[in-house]
Design a protein around this motif. Sequence first.
Motif, PDB file in Angstrom:
ATOM      1  N   GLY A 277     -10.575 -16.236  -5.819  1.00 63.06           N
ATOM      2  CA  GLY A 277     -11.166 -14.889  -6.777  1.00 63.06           C
ATOM      3  C   GLY A 277     -12.520 -15.183  -8.109  1.00 63.06           C
ATOM      4  O   GLY A 277     -13.110 -16.365  -8.055  1.00 63.06           O
ATOM      5  N   LYS A 278     -12.402 -14.448  -8.915  1.00 60.34           N
ATOM      6  CA  LYS A 278     -13.362 -14.775 -10.178  1.00 60.34           C
ATOM      7  C   LYS A 278     -13.464 -16.277 -10.182  1.00 60.34           C
ATOM      8  O   LYS A 278     -15.017 -15.812 -10.794  1.00 60.34           O
ATOM      9  CB  LYS A 278     -12.871 -13.917 -11.327  1.00 60.34           C
ATOM     10  CG  LYS A 278     -13.252 -12.228 -10.635  1.00 60.34           C
ATOM     11  CD  LYS A 278     -14.730 -11.931 -10.706  1.00 60.34           C
ATOM     12  CE  LYS A 278     -14.943 -10.317 -10.477  1.00 60.34           C
ATOM     13  NZ  LYS A 278     -16.655 -10.120  -9.540  1.00 60.34           N
ATOM     14  N   ARG A 279     -12.625 -16.427 -11.068  1.00 64.56           N
ATOM     15  CA  ARG A 279     -12.899 -18.511 -12.053  1.00 64.56           C
ATOM     16  C   ARG A 279     -13.740 -19.008 -10.573  1.00 64.56           C
ATOM     17  O   ARG A 279     -14.469 -19.801 -10.950  1.00 64.56           O
ATOM     18  CB  ARG A 279     -11.066 -19.245 -12.148  1.00 64.56           C
ATOM     19  CG  ARG A 279     -11.198 -17.717 -13.243  1.00 64.56           C
ATOM     20  CD  ARG A 279      -9.356 -18.685 -13.474  1.00 64.56           C
ATOM     21  NE  ARG A 279      -9.331 -20.088 -14.338  1.00 64.56           N
ATOM     22  CZ  ARG A 279      -8.660 -21.072 -13.936  1.00 64.56           C
ATOM     23  NH1 ARG A 279      -7.477 -21.001 -13.465  1.00 64.56           N
ATOM     24  NH2 ARG A 279      -9.094 -22.343 -14.681  1.00 64.56           N
ATOM     25  N   THR A 280     -13.448 -18.909  -9.253  1.00 67.08           N
ATOM     26  CA  THR A 280     -14.204 -20.011  -8.247  1.00 67.08           C
ATOM     27  C   THR A 280     -15.537 -19.448  -8.571  1.00 67.08           C
ATOM     28  O   THR A 280     -16.534 -19.840  -8.198  1.00 67.08           O
ATOM     29  CB  THR A 280     -13.573 -19.842  -6.813  1.00 67.08           C
ATOM     30  OG1 THR A 280     -12.504 -20.087  -6.749  1.00 67.08           O
ATOM     31  CG2 THR A 280     -14.684 -20.380  -6.398  1.00 67.08           C
TER      32      THR A 280
ATOM     33  N   HIS B 155     -19.308 -17.030 -18.902  1.00 66.42           N
ATOM     34  CA  HIS B 155     -19.367 -15.750 -17.860  1.00 66.42           C
ATOM     35  C   HIS B 155     -18.229 -14.792 -17.738  1.00 66.42           C
ATOM     36  O   HIS B 155     -17.546 -15.168 -18.882  1.00 66.42           O
ATOM     37  CB  HIS B 155     -18.477 -17.016 -16.493  1.00 66.42           C
ATOM     38  CG  HIS B 155     -16.929 -17.612 -16.304  1.00 66.42           C
ATOM     39  ND1 HIS B 155     -16.085 -16.395 -16.933  1.00 66.42           N
ATOM     40  CD2 HIS B 155     -17.294 -18.512 -16.497  1.00 66.42           C
ATOM     41  CE1 HIS B 155     -15.697 -17.895 -17.342  1.00 66.42           C
ATOM     42  NE2 HIS B 155     -16.173 -18.788 -17.080  1.00 66.42           N
ATOM     43  N   SER B 156     -18.696 -13.648 -16.754  1.00 68.80           N
ATOM     44  CA  SER B 156     -17.327 -12.629 -18.054  1.00 68.80           C
ATOM     45  C   SER B 156     -18.041 -11.696 -16.584  1.00 68.80           C
ATOM     46  O   SER B 156     -19.119 -10.710 -16.183  1.00 68.80           O
ATOM     47  CB  SER B 156     -18.156 -12.160 -19.446  1.00 68.80           C
ATOM     48  OG  SER B 156     -17.786 -10.518 -19.855  1.00 68.80           O
ATOM     49  N   PHE B 157     -16.666 -11.339 -15.865  1.00 68.63           N
ATOM     50  CA  PHE B 157     -16.655 -10.630 -14.817  1.00 68.63           C
ATOM     51  C   PHE B 157     -17.850 -10.920 -13.630  1.00 68.63           C
ATOM     52  O   PHE B 157     -17.815 -11.868 -12.810  1.00 68.63           O
ATOM     53  CB  PHE B 157     -16.749  -8.915 -15.624  1.00 68.63           C
ATOM     54  CG  PHE B 157     -16.014  -8.080 -16.384  1.00 68.63           C
ATOM     55  CD1 PHE B 157     -14.721  -7.857 -15.293  1.00 68.63           C
ATOM     56  CD2 PHE B 157     -15.615  -9.078 -17.326  1.00 68.63           C
ATOM     57  CE1 PHE B 157     -13.337  -7.221 -16.093  1.00 68.63           C
ATOM     58  CE2 PHE B 157     -14.294  -8.343 -18.070  1.00 68.63           C
ATOM     59  CZ  PHE B 157     -13.093  -8.063 -17.763  1.00 68.63           C
TER      60      PHE B 157
ATOM     61  N   ALA C 127     -12.616 -30.506  -5.857  1.00 66.59           N
ATOM     62  CA  ALA C 127     -10.866 -31.545  -6.111  1.00 66.59           C
ATOM     63  C   ALA C 127     -10.607 -30.502  -6.944  1.00 66.59           C
ATOM     64  O   ALA C 127     -10.203 -29.377  -7.550  1.00 66.59           O
ATOM     65  CB  ALA C 127     -10.572 -32.317  -6.878  1.00 66.59           C
ATOM     66  N   ARG C 128     -11.963 -30.362  -8.634  1.00 70.69           N
ATOM     67  CA  ARG C 128     -12.148 -28.913  -9.819  1.00 70.69           C
ATOM     68  C   ARG C 128     -11.969 -27.028  -9.181  1.00 70.69           C
ATOM     69  O   ARG C 128     -10.991 -26.762  -9.417  1.00 70.69           O
ATOM     70  CB  ARG C 128     -13.117 -29.135 -10.478  1.00 70.69           C
ATOM     71  CG  ARG C 128     -13.666 -28.499 -11.416  1.00 70.69           C
ATOM     72  CD  ARG C 128     -12.166 -28.063 -12.474  1.00 70.69           C
ATOM     73  NE  ARG C 128     -12.774 -26.820 -13.215  1.00 70.69           N
ATOM     74  CZ  ARG C 128     -11.842 -26.219 -14.267  1.00 70.69           C
ATOM     75  NH1 ARG C 128     -10.386 -26.595 -13.859  1.00 70.69           N
ATOM     76  NH2 ARG C 128     -12.661 -25.956 -14.850  1.00 70.69           N
ATOM     77  N   LEU C 129     -12.705 -27.506  -7.488  1.00 72.99           N
ATOM     78  CA  LEU C 129     -13.034 -25.502  -7.266  1.00 72.99           C
ATOM     79  C   LEU C 129     -11.474 -25.619  -6.531  1.00 72.99           C
ATOM     80  O   LEU C 129     -11.645 -24.462  -6.378  1.00 72.99           O
ATOM     81  CB  LEU C 129     -14.064 -26.167  -6.173  1.00 72.99           C
ATOM     82  CG  LEU C 129     -14.463 -24.439  -5.062  1.00 72.99           C
ATOM     83  CD1 LEU C 129     -14.930 -24.278  -6.764  1.00 72.99           C
ATOM     84  CD2 LEU C 129     -15.913 -25.413  -4.258  1.00 72.99           C
TER      85      LEU C 129
ATOM     86  N   GLU D  11     -23.098 -11.282  -6.897  1.00 71.58           N
ATOM     87  CA  GLU D  11     -22.388 -10.459  -5.846  1.00 71.58           C
ATOM     88  C   GLU D  11     -22.848 -10.858  -4.398  1.00 71.58           C
ATOM     89  O   GLU D  11     -22.233 -10.500  -3.364  1.00 71.58           O
ATOM     90  CB  GLU D  11     -23.353  -9.341  -5.085  1.00 71.58           C
ATOM     91  CG  GLU D  11     -23.809  -8.844  -6.275  1.00 71.58           C
ATOM     92  CD  GLU D  11     -25.052  -7.275  -6.685  1.00 71.58           C
ATOM     93  OE1 GLU D  11     -25.560  -7.024  -5.084  1.00 71.58           O
ATOM     94  OE2 GLU D  11     -24.938  -6.130  -7.352  1.00 71.58           O
ATOM     95  N   GLU D  12     -22.634 -12.726  -4.297  1.00 70.22           N
ATOM     96  CA  GLU D  12     -22.141 -13.118  -3.516  1.00 70.22           C
ATOM     97  C   GLU D  12     -21.054 -13.623  -3.387  1.00 70.22           C
ATOM     98  O   GLU D  12     -20.046 -13.425  -4.006  1.00 70.22           O
ATOM     99  CB  GLU D  12     -22.612 -15.101  -3.432  1.00 70.22           C
ATOM    100  CG  GLU D  12     -24.690 -14.602  -3.219  1.00 70.22           C
ATOM    101  CD  GLU D  12     -24.826 -14.151  -4.811  1.00 70.22           C
ATOM    102  OE1 GLU D  12     -26.348 -14.260  -4.839  1.00 70.22           O
ATOM    103  OE2 GLU D  12     -24.009 -14.260  -5.386  1.00 70.22           O
ATOM    104  N   THR D  13     -20.431 -14.659  -1.491  1.00 71.55           N
ATOM    105  CA  THR D  13     -19.071 -14.480  -1.841  1.00 71.55           C
ATOM    106  C   THR D  13     -19.122 -16.093  -1.952  1.00 71.55           C
ATOM    107  O   THR D  13     -20.145 -16.710  -2.051  1.00 71.55           O
ATOM    108  CB  THR D  13     -18.298 -14.431  -0.052  1.00 71.55           C
ATOM    109  OG1 THR D  13     -19.339 -15.627   0.446  1.00 71.55           O
ATOM    110  CG2 THR D  13     -18.804 -13.233   0.163  1.00 71.55           C
ATOM    111  N   ALA D  14     -17.938 -16.440  -2.285  1.00 75.79           N
ATOM    112  CA  ALA D  14     -17.716 -18.390  -2.764  1.00 75.79           C
ATOM    113  C   ALA D  14     -18.843 -18.877  -1.666  1.00 75.79           C
ATOM    114  O   ALA D  14     -18.738 -20.295  -2.404  1.00 75.79           O
ATOM    115  CB  ALA D  14     -16.373 -18.423  -2.569  1.00 75.79           C
ATOM    116  N   ASP D  15     -18.157 -18.030  -0.250  1.00 72.34           N
ATOM    117  CA  ASP D  15     -18.596 -19.392   1.030  1.00 72.34           C
ATOM    118  C   ASP D  15     -20.429 -19.004   0.839  1.00 72.34           C
ATOM    119  O   ASP D  15     -21.304 -20.139   1.087  1.00 72.34           O
ATOM    120  CB  ASP D  15     -18.574 -19.223   2.309  1.00 72.34           C
ATOM    121  CG  ASP D  15     -17.286 -19.176   2.600  1.00 72.34           C
ATOM    122  OD1 ASP D  15     -16.873 -19.686   2.031  1.00 72.34           O
ATOM    123  OD2 ASP D  15     -16.153 -18.702   2.858  1.00 72.34           O
TER     124      ASP D  15
END
Length: 214
Positions: free
Chosen positions: A47-50, A93-95, A39-41, A21-25
């Motif tokens: 989006g979701k992958r990150t 991971h899923s959704f 670099a991978r990130l 439920e967190e943001t990427a940051d």
Amino acid sequence: MGLVYLRELNSETKLAIWRIEETADELLSRLQLDEREKARLESLGKGKRTLHWLATRVLLRYLLKTEDYIACPSDDNGKPFLPDYPYKISLTHSFDYAGVLMSTQGECGIDLEIVKDKVLRVKEKFLKPKELAFIQDNNIEQLYACWCAKEAVYKLQGNKGVSFLEDMTILPFQYKPQGIMTLLLRKERKTQFFQVYYEKFQDYMLGYVVADEK
């Protein structure tokens, strides 16, 4: 929300699931990354992958009980490992969820999938006719349990080129919301048996397996 499921399978093995439920940051603020990981990130985009990538790394820190940097590279087949810890690991991971399985018992694999009826359209692509024969009334949850089992063993064995359909066979089992099935992996004249655990988790199916290498 963070951690929603934590289970110790035995003294050597534990798994956890994180609701994202967190943001990427917000997730990134809990991590330290080296240049390769940055670099991978960056290659994942937004989006979701990150979010999935970040959440599995945050969860690793929770399970290892450290806020320090954790190296978690992948081998040539894409299998993640911890060079500085004695654990074998598997990530999923899923959704809205991310999961981690770790063990000092042996190689391990975990898979989490949201349960949807689309599996009915692809069941012949990962299950042989003799496997489909024991599926009860096209039971969608049982089909997902089979998929998660094969995905978990695929991650455990760590080699590309293993076919869910041709190389893996699940022995007949009676589906329950939580249970164990036996999976045979035949590859290059070698046969291995795995006891794969599965369980319904909210609207998802969870499968996990640990090899006994001791």
